[in-house]
Design a protein around this motif. Structure first.
Motif, PDB file in Angstrom:
ATOM      1  N   LYS A 163      -6.679  24.009  13.975  1.00 38.36           N
ATOM      2  CA  LYS A 163      -7.644  23.051  14.542  1.00 38.36           C
ATOM      3  C   LYS A 163      -8.461  23.685  15.688  1.00 38.36           C
ATOM      4  O   LYS A 163      -9.684  23.590  15.712  1.00 38.36           O
ATOM      5  N   THR A 164      -7.743  24.316  16.615  1.00 36.66           N
ATOM      6  CA  THR A 164      -8.454  24.933  17.753  1.00 36.66           C
ATOM      7  C   THR A 164      -9.302  26.110  17.279  1.00 36.66           C
ATOM      8  O   THR A 164     -10.411  26.339  17.780  1.00 36.66           O
ATOM      9  N   THR A 165      -8.798  26.841  16.299  1.00 40.79           N
ATOM     10  CA  THR A 165      -9.571  27.958  15.742  1.00 40.79           C
ATOM     11  C   THR A 165     -10.885  27.438  15.152  1.00 40.79           C
ATOM     12  O   THR A 165     -11.942  28.063  15.307  1.00 40.79           O
ATOM     13  N   GLY A 210      -0.493  24.900  14.718  1.00 38.48           N
ATOM     14  CA  GLY A 210      -0.811  26.154  14.040  1.00 38.48           C
ATOM     15  C   GLY A 210      -1.646  25.992  12.776  1.00 38.48           C
ATOM     16  O   GLY A 210      -1.938  26.971  12.092  1.00 38.48           O
TER      17      GLY A 210
HETATM   18  N1  ATP Z   1      -5.718  34.547  20.098  1.00 39.41           N
HETATM   19  C1  ATP Z   1      -4.992  34.550  18.966  1.00 39.41           C
HETATM   20  N2  ATP Z   1      -4.609  35.714  18.378  1.00 39.41           N
HETATM   21  C2  ATP Z   1      -3.890  35.731  17.239  1.00 39.41           C
HETATM   22  N3  ATP Z   1      -3.475  34.618  16.588  1.00 39.41           N
HETATM   23  C3  ATP Z   1      -3.817  33.428  17.128  1.00 39.41           C
HETATM   24  C4  ATP Z   1      -4.587  33.323  18.338  1.00 39.41           C
HETATM   25  N4  ATP Z   1      -4.786  32.021  18.619  1.00 39.41           N
HETATM   26  C5  ATP Z   1      -4.164  31.333  17.634  1.00 39.41           C
HETATM   27  N5  ATP Z   1      -3.593  32.160  16.748  1.00 39.41           N
HETATM   28  C6  ATP Z   1      -2.834  31.784  15.547  1.00 39.41           C
HETATM   29  O1  ATP Z   1      -3.726  31.085  14.672  1.00 39.41           O
HETATM   30  C7  ATP Z   1      -3.046  30.005  14.047  1.00 39.41           C
HETATM   31  C8  ATP Z   1      -3.824  28.707  14.302  1.00 39.41           C
HETATM   32  O2  ATP Z   1      -3.809  28.444  15.690  1.00 39.41           O
HETATM   33  P1  ATP Z   1      -4.607  27.200  16.305  1.00 39.41           P
HETATM   34  O3  ATP Z   1      -4.484  27.306  17.787  1.00 39.41           O
HETATM   35  O4  ATP Z   1      -5.950  27.137  15.724  1.00 39.41           O
HETATM   36  O5  ATP Z   1      -3.728  25.994  15.755  1.00 39.41           O
HETATM   37  P2  ATP Z   1      -3.795  24.448  16.121  1.00 39.41           P
HETATM   38  O6  ATP Z   1      -3.874  23.711  14.828  1.00 39.41           O
HETATM   39  O7  ATP Z   1      -4.860  24.205  17.114  1.00 39.41           O
HETATM   40  O8  ATP Z   1      -2.349  24.230  16.763  1.00 39.41           O
HETATM   41  P3  ATP Z   1      -1.819  23.244  17.945  1.00 39.41           P
HETATM   42  O9  ATP Z   1      -1.717  21.883  17.352  1.00 39.41           O
HETATM   43  O10 ATP Z   1      -0.493  23.828  18.277  1.00 39.41           O
HETATM   44  O11 ATP Z   1      -2.797  23.340  19.098  1.00 39.41           O
HETATM   45  C9  ATP Z   1      -1.631  29.990  14.587  1.00 39.41           C
HETATM   46  O12 ATP Z   1      -0.783  30.643  13.662  1.00 39.41           O
HETATM   47  C10 ATP Z   1      -1.737  30.795  15.872  1.00 39.41           C
HETATM   48  O13 ATP Z   1      -0.541  31.466  16.140  1.00 39.41           O
END
Ligand code: ATP
Length: 234
Positions: A44-46, A41
């Protein structure tokens, strides 16, 4: 040659009214291999979605190989520059062979009865399968590949458009040691053969220290650490 493959300046973005990334600044030099860490969360993916322009940014700027792509006007150019290997992407449940799955990376779904893959399309797909050591399996049904083979196919598919920047989202998750080693070797080979700059999301410090140059840590959407691996103790 461009000095930087990627420059993110004060990048702020999120979903609806929720801000996920806050004023993120990252520069990736051409040819550099950077790992991105952060708890679940952290954003990273964002960050990848922002770079790929799959999600609009709120403020800041994105520059790829010296071209400001913040406004997202030239997505065709952007897609030609960036190869993306998503997390745990399998080929679905269709009976499609390894070669055709690779070919689809070249023009996506724009192949049709009227637009057939050219000789060059086919040659590049075959070449990339050779690079990732899957040429001997090119006629095999994708659904029969192991996790490691599937990841190598995903890399071949990302490379058929000759991108210069490669985004890898946790490429080694769920792989056993042998498959991980084989994937590392593939990444090493493609990096040097194709002058790639690489950004990789990872949770595995040991693995990432072995194959990348630099580590960036995201914490609640902000950068908390940005070091070369050889500056990090232990
Ligand atoms: N489509 C979406 N709509 C609303 N919120 C989202 C969406 N996708 C991700 N989030 C929120 O954005 C935040 C960052 O998510 P992200 O997927 O970028 O995290 P991450 O670092 O890649 O996590 P992980 O290691 O679990 O893959 C999280 O709080 C997640 O719940």
């Amino acid at each position: 040659m461009n000095r930087y493959a990627l420059e993110l300046s004060d990048l702020t973005m999120g979903y609806g009214n929720t801000t996920v990334l806050h004023d993120v600044n990252i520069k990736v030099k051409t040819g550099e291999f950077v790992s991105i860490f952060g708890e679940n969360g952290a954003g990273k993916t964002t960050l990848f979605k922002g770079i790929l322009q799959l999600l609009p940014i709120t403020s800041g700027s994105i520059t790829i190989f010296n071209k400001d792509v913040t406004q997202g006007k030239d997505k065709t150019w952007l897609r030609s520059q960036i190869g993306y290997v998503p997390q745990r992407h399998n080929q679905g449940n269709f009976p499609i062979c390894v070669f055709d799955a690779t070919l689809l990376g070249r023009w996506g779904t724009s192949f049709s009865y009227f637009k057939r893959p050219s000789k060059e399309d086919k040659e590049i797909a075959e070449k990339m399968l050779e690079v990732v050591d899957l040429k001997h399996m090119m006629h095999q049904d994708c659904r029969k590949l192991s996790g490691g083979q599937t990841q190598r196919l995903n890399i071949a598919r990302a490379l058929v458009r000759n991108p210069k920047l490669l985004l890898l989202d946790e490429p080694t998750t769920h792989l056993d040691l042998d498959s991980k080693a084989k994937l590392d070797e593939t990444i090493r080979v493609i990096r040097s053969q194709y002058d790639l700059s690489i950004l990789m999301i990872s949770h595995d410090h040991q693995h990432s220290r072995k194959i990348s140059d630099r580590v960036i840590q995201l914490q609640s959407g902000r950068i908390s650490t940005d070091h070369k691996w050889d500056e990090v103790m232990g």
